[in-house]
Every structure is written in C-alpha cells, then in structure tokens.
Scaffold this active site. Sequence first.
Site, PDB file in Angstrom:
ATOM      1  N   TYR A  49       2.698   3.717   7.627  1.00 58.38           N
ATOM      2  CA  TYR A  49       2.868   4.868   7.173  1.00 58.38           C
ATOM      3  C   TYR A  49       2.992   4.737   5.588  1.00 58.38           C
ATOM      4  O   TYR A  49       3.468   5.650   4.887  1.00 58.38           O
ATOM      5  CB  TYR A  49       4.161   5.460   7.409  1.00 58.38           C
ATOM      6  N   PHE A  57      10.754  12.132   3.512  1.00 55.50           N
ATOM      7  CA  PHE A  57      11.166  11.916   4.823  1.00 55.50           C
ATOM      8  C   PHE A  57      10.671  10.227   5.242  1.00 55.50           C
ATOM      9  O   PHE A  57      10.866   9.802   6.358  1.00 55.50           O
ATOM     10  CB  PHE A  57      10.543  12.503   5.913  1.00 55.50           C
ATOM     11  N   ARG A  85      -7.624  13.679  17.326  1.00 56.33           N
ATOM     12  CA  ARG A  85      -6.662  14.569  16.833  1.00 56.33           C
ATOM     13  C   ARG A  85      -6.785  15.919  17.330  1.00 56.33           C
ATOM     14  O   ARG A  85      -5.353  16.504  17.114  1.00 56.33           O
ATOM     15  CB  ARG A  85      -7.127  14.653  15.256  1.00 56.33           C
ATOM     16  N   THR A  91       0.541  18.795  13.097  1.00 52.89           N
ATOM     17  CA  THR A  91       1.770  17.943  12.881  1.00 52.89           C
ATOM     18  C   THR A  91       2.918  19.139  12.738  1.00 52.89           C
ATOM     19  O   THR A  91       3.906  18.797  13.312  1.00 52.89           O
ATOM     20  CB  THR A  91       1.697  17.498  11.301  1.00 52.89           C
ATOM     21  N   ARG A 102       1.131  17.683  21.598  1.00 52.80           N
ATOM     22  CA  ARG A 102       2.323  18.288  20.829  1.00 52.80           C
ATOM     23  C   ARG A 102       2.617  19.537  21.203  1.00 52.80           C
ATOM     24  O   ARG A 102       3.596  20.111  21.439  1.00 52.80           O
ATOM     25  CB  ARG A 102       2.231  17.939  19.242  1.00 52.80           C
ATOM     26  N   GLU A 126      -5.745   1.032  10.469  1.00 52.92           N
ATOM     27  CA  GLU A 126      -4.679   0.885  11.368  1.00 52.92           C
ATOM     28  C   GLU A 126      -5.207  -0.136  12.458  1.00 52.92           C
ATOM     29  O   GLU A 126      -3.989  -0.786  13.062  1.00 52.92           O
ATOM     30  CB  GLU A 126      -4.457   2.196  11.891  1.00 52.92           C
TER      31      GLU A 126
HETATM   32  P1  IDP Z   1       0.215  13.119  11.425  1.00 51.97           P
HETATM   33  O1  IDP Z   1       1.183  12.349  12.690  1.00 51.97           O
HETATM   34  O2  IDP Z   1      -0.002  14.533  12.259  1.00 51.97           O
HETATM   35  O3  IDP Z   1      -0.883  12.572  11.027  1.00 51.97           O
HETATM   36  P2  IDP Z   1       1.520  12.971   9.122  1.00 51.97           P
HETATM   37  O4  IDP Z   1       1.588  14.134   8.157  1.00 51.97           O
HETATM   38  O5  IDP Z   1       0.416  11.792   8.681  1.00 51.97           O
HETATM   39  O6  IDP Z   1       1.258  13.725  10.325  1.00 51.97           O
HETATM   40  O7  IDP Z   1       2.862  12.427   9.219  1.00 51.97           O
HETATM   41  C1  IDP Z   1       3.302  11.254   9.691  1.00 51.97           C
HETATM   42  C2  IDP Z   1       4.320  11.539  10.616  1.00 51.97           C
HETATM   43  O8  IDP Z   1       5.594  11.869   9.754  1.00 51.97           O
HETATM   44  C3  IDP Z   1       4.431  12.854  11.341  1.00 51.97           C
HETATM   45  O9  IDP Z   1       3.889  12.499  12.723  1.00 51.97           O
HETATM   46  C4  IDP Z   1       5.760  12.978  11.836  1.00 51.97           C
HETATM   47  O10 IDP Z   1       6.234  12.028  12.614  1.00 51.97           O
HETATM   48  C5  IDP Z   1       6.293  12.597  10.344  1.00 51.97           C
HETATM   49  N1  IDP Z   1       6.652  13.792   9.301  1.00 51.97           N
HETATM   50  C6  IDP Z   1       5.700  14.534   8.775  1.00 51.97           C
HETATM   51  N2  IDP Z   1       6.237  15.373   8.140  1.00 51.97           N
HETATM   52  C7  IDP Z   1       7.476  15.401   8.309  1.00 51.97           C
HETATM   53  C8  IDP Z   1       8.456  15.940   7.617  1.00 51.97           C
HETATM   54  O11 IDP Z   1       8.232  16.992   6.821  1.00 51.97           O
HETATM   55  N3  IDP Z   1       9.712  15.748   7.885  1.00 51.97           N
HETATM   56  C9  IDP Z   1      10.003  14.664   8.640  1.00 51.97           C
HETATM   57  N4  IDP Z   1       9.119  13.871   9.513  1.00 51.97           N
HETATM   58  C10 IDP Z   1       7.761  14.221   8.986  1.00 51.97           C
HETATM   59 MG    MG Z   2      -0.924  11.281   9.576  1.00 51.93          MG
END
Ligand code: IDP
Ligand code: MG
Length: 138
Positions: A49, A57, A85, A91, A102, A126
């Site tokens: 990450y 976060f 995806r 997300t 989801r 990854e």
């Molecule tokens: P993704 O998993 O859909 O690619 P990303 O933006 O890459 O989403 O974020 C990685 C992970 O971080 C998300 O799947 C979620 O678990 C967590 N996440 C993303 N945005 C937030 C937030 O605003 N608050 C808390 N957790 C978040």
């Molecule tokens: Mg992501």
Amino acid sequence: MERTYIMIKPDGLERRLAGEIIRRFETRGLNLVALKMLVPSRQTAEAHYAVHRDKPFFADLVDFITSGPVVAMVWEGEEAVKLTRTMIGATRPIEAAPGTIRGDFTTLLQANLVHGSDSVENAATEIALWFSPQEILA
Ligand code: IDP
Ligand code: MG
C-alpha cells in the site's frame, strides 16, 4: 494474456467468503496460477500500500490487512486487470454496483473483502512482492 494480483482480505476469510470470491473468478473464465494463505507482515503490507503512505487512513489500513490471514492469488486471462477490477466493484461503497463482489457483500470502505491490482504495471509489482517466481504455476 494478462496476470493480476488478487487478495482476499482478512474480513473476507472471517466472513467465510473465500470460496464465493474464488468461485466468481473461476466461473468467469480466469485461470488461477498461484494461491497461498498467510498473515501479511507489516513490511509487506506497507510496501503493498506504499502509494497510500501519506493518506490519513494508511496506518489503519496496514493494521487491518495484517490483522489476520489473507488469500494471496495470481489470476490470468485476457485483460485480467480490468476484468477483475470490474468484478470487484468500486472502492466507495455507494458506488459498488450490485453484482460486484463489494456491491453484493459489503457496505464498508476499509473492510471491502478483496484487493485487485489497478494496472498491468502495478500487477507485476504486486505479484513480485507477494510471490516468488517458483510459486506461479503456469
Ligand atoms: P482499491 O482497493 O479499490 O484499489 P484504494 O483507493 O487503492 O482502493 O485503497 C486501498 C484500500 O484502502 C481500499 O480497498 C480500502 O480498504 C482502504 N481505503 C481506501 N480509502 C479509504 C478511506 O478513505 N478510509 C479508510 N480506508 C480506505
Ligand atoms: Mg488500489
């Protein structure tokens, strides 16, 4: 043929959705070429990450992803990155469409069951982070 990194997060296992999630990718026609179960180290989680390092976060996210076992996988198929995806869903919970993983199984932003690489380039990074080349069977 593309490869992508897919990971069932700790909430997916806790909720006994691992079989359901794997089944969806299998029946859609993707090929499973690597799979293992592990509790991620903090170091691996932080590297995975890294793009979110400066987000508020980030620490919570690393705590969450290291809180229990995950299922790490490599799936292969035509446009596998985009396809998975789409199947995983957005997300933001309110944007995750019904029919997506989801959209069918969670309303939570952090505990959203599954990770999927968002580009071919990130997928390669990854896959190399989570698997050694010998663990990929294809
Ligand atoms: P993704 O998993 O859909 O690619 P990303 O933006 O890459 O989403 O974020 C990685 C992970 O971080 C998300 O799947 C979620 O678990 C967590 N996440 C993303 N945005 C937030 C937030 O605003 N608050 C808390 N957790 C978040
Ligand atoms: Mg992501």
